[in-house]
Scaffold this motif. Structure first.
Motif: not given
Length: 521
Positions: A26, A28, A44, A206, A209-210, A232, A234
């Motif tokens: 994930g 970038k 998130d 996103e 994801q991030q 990020k 996780t």
């Protein structure tokens, strides 16, 4: 035997798999580069509008994007200026007047002024307040009006004096100032399009994801050291630890105590700070058997709290003597909890009418919590073993967290395991959990009621003299410990880890951090 052609095919396959695995993380293209600081957290945020969220994952990001009138000092819960340069209170303690910082812009170019402050607060006051504004009633408790005296002066009027009001205004939730124009433009979508005055501005989110933030070039203060910040998401602690070691991320929180040694062996830096929390075992004091103070005291003396800190939490927690963490203004070091003394506990059992012991049920939660990383089941099992040594049988019923809050509200069982994470760094924010007025709203889960304590808490809320207020709260802490509605088990340490080339990162007792002062070498 492998042929030359087969070997070449295998090499190519390995290279392709390596690229694919890199993509699965994930991260970038900005991740792990010198131009971006990558912070890994467990999930998130719930949202990015300060008025509509109540979770720590949101608060960390909001702190980079938004600012309030005041903020906490690094490493403490003392208050310092931010968007307000100075303030004063009226003689009766009901009016707070703030002088605002000039030359400040929101990320959308809207000027910061008294009208922006007025709107940010009034959207959370009746009749504008909505049910899904979780902190509005707490933050602005007793606020009757907000006036823009001139372009850079705001007066906030309270119905009665509140010593905690300024601390509330420093919180990363609810108290942050938002762009009036952006709120009008985005409406309900402001939650995903935040616009503040902070050192970083929002770029994109996103989901799953991030979130990407970028340096705000027109920031009024010192410019951020990193041009880009990536949050990020996780879920697994162990995966975050692996990403940190490989350099896919730069900083992580939610460090599992079982990963500590591995991280340190790989050269990662660990930061530990006393957390603004309390981990406790509570009794339902409004019903048998724990309406009996001697019985509560006996159970308290039968629990080896030091063992829990040293072994269950592997030394990554502090032994509490008070409900309050030691850095909270008003904390009293002179409060003495009941010492571990199984023999004395047996005597108290007999005096309470249970010479042969007794049996009771305690409810707990099945997952880790910020104040209890070992999870509620492991904690309950350790205490169950202690109580068995004095002839007390504790039955354990465990629930997933979402279900647990409901059964706790229904007061199932005889005792329970719970905890509290402080909101604003004020003593009342912890001690109010034992206020009779909080029984109806469920914060006082022990259903504990003590008229003397109630009176002290009411006096403390209205007292604006720090020394006098500290004396009031010292007495309140003493009563709370001696009456034993809770067994104070631990204050958990907040932990994070970062790569050795990261400089300037620090945790704050409130659980947030400021990334504008962090750099990578």
């Amino acid at each position: 035997m492998l042929t030359k052609k087969t070997i070449c095919w295998l090499v190519a396959l390995v290279l392709v798999m390596g690229v694919a695995l890199t993509g699965c993380g994930g991260a970038k293209s900005t991740s792990g580069t010198k131009n971006a600081l990558v912070f890994a957290q467990g999930s998130d945020p719930r949202g990015l509008d300060p008025a509509f969220v109540d979770d720590g994952e949101s608060a960390k990001i909001l702190t980079q994007v938004f600012e309030g009138l005041v903020r906490y000092k690094p490493g403490s819960t003392e208050i310092q200026p931010l968007l307000a340069t100075e303030w004063n209170t009226s003689a009766d303690g009901k009016e707070w007047t703030f002088k605002l910082r000039k030359g400040v812009k929101f990320h959308d170019g809207t000027p910061f002024n008294a009208q922006a402050v007025k709107m940010s607060i009034e959207r959370q006051l009746p009749p504008n307040r909505k049910e899904d504004m979780p902190y509005a009633e707490f933050t602005y408790d007793g606020v009757t009006s907000v006036e823009a005296i001139d372009e850079y002066t705001v007066k906030i009027t309270l119905e009665k004096p509140s010593a905690a009001f300024l601390a509330n205004m420093a919180m990363p939730l609810s108290a942050q100032i938002v762009s009036p124009e952006a709120v009008k433009k985005y409406g309900d979508k402001f939650m995903e399009n935040p616009v503040g005055t902070g050192p970083y501005k929002f770029v994109k989110w996103e989901k799953g994801q991030q979130i990407e933030l970028a340096q705000f070039d027109d920031y009024w203060g010192d410019k951020p050291k990193m041009p880009t910040v990536i949050y990020k998401f996780t879920k697994e602690n162990s995966v975050r630890a692996s990403d940190l070691i490989t350099g896919a991320t730069d900083i992580m929180d939610g460090v599992d105590i079982n990963d500590l040694k591995m991280l340190q062996d790989k050269g990662m830096k660990i930061v530990k700070e006393p957390g603004m929390n309390i981990n406790y075992m509570g009794f339902y004091t409004n019903k048998k058997p724990f309406d009996n103070q001697k019985l509560r005291k006996a159970i308290s003396m039968a629990i080896n709290r030091q063992y829990l800190v040293d072994y269950l939490y592997q030394g990554n927690a502090l032994l509490p003597n008070s409900i309050l963490p030691s850095f909270i203004p008003g904390y009293s070091k002179d409060v003495k909890p009941y010492d571990f003394n199984p023999e004395e506990a047996k005597k108290l059992l007999a005096e309470a009418g249970y010479p042969n012991g007794f049996e009771f049920t305690a409810i707990t939660y099945s997952n880790p919590r910020p104040y209890n990383p070992a999870n509620g089941e492991k904690l309950a099992a350790a205490i169950q073993a202690d109580l068995a040594k004095i002839g007390v049988k504790m039955n354990i019923k465990s629930y997933p967290w979402k279900e647990y809050k409901q059964v706790l509200f229904n007061a199932e069982g005889d005792a329970y395991f719970y905890g509290w994470i402080g909101d604003n760094g004020d003593a009342d924010n912890f001690l109010m959990l034992l206020d009779t007025t909080q029984i109806k709203g469920s914060l006082n889960s022990s259903k504990y009621s003590n008229a003397v304590l109630d009176k002290l808490l009411e006096e403390g809320r209205a007292c604006l003299e720090p020394a006098k207020r500290a004396a009031i709260y010292a007495e309140a802490q003493k009563i709370a410990v001696e009456d034993a509605p809770w067994v104070l088990l631990s204050h958990n340490m907040d932990m994070a880890a970062y790569r050795p080339n990261v400089k300037g990162f620090a945790l704050h007792p409130t659980g947030v951090h400021w990334l504008d002062i962090v750099a990578k070498e």
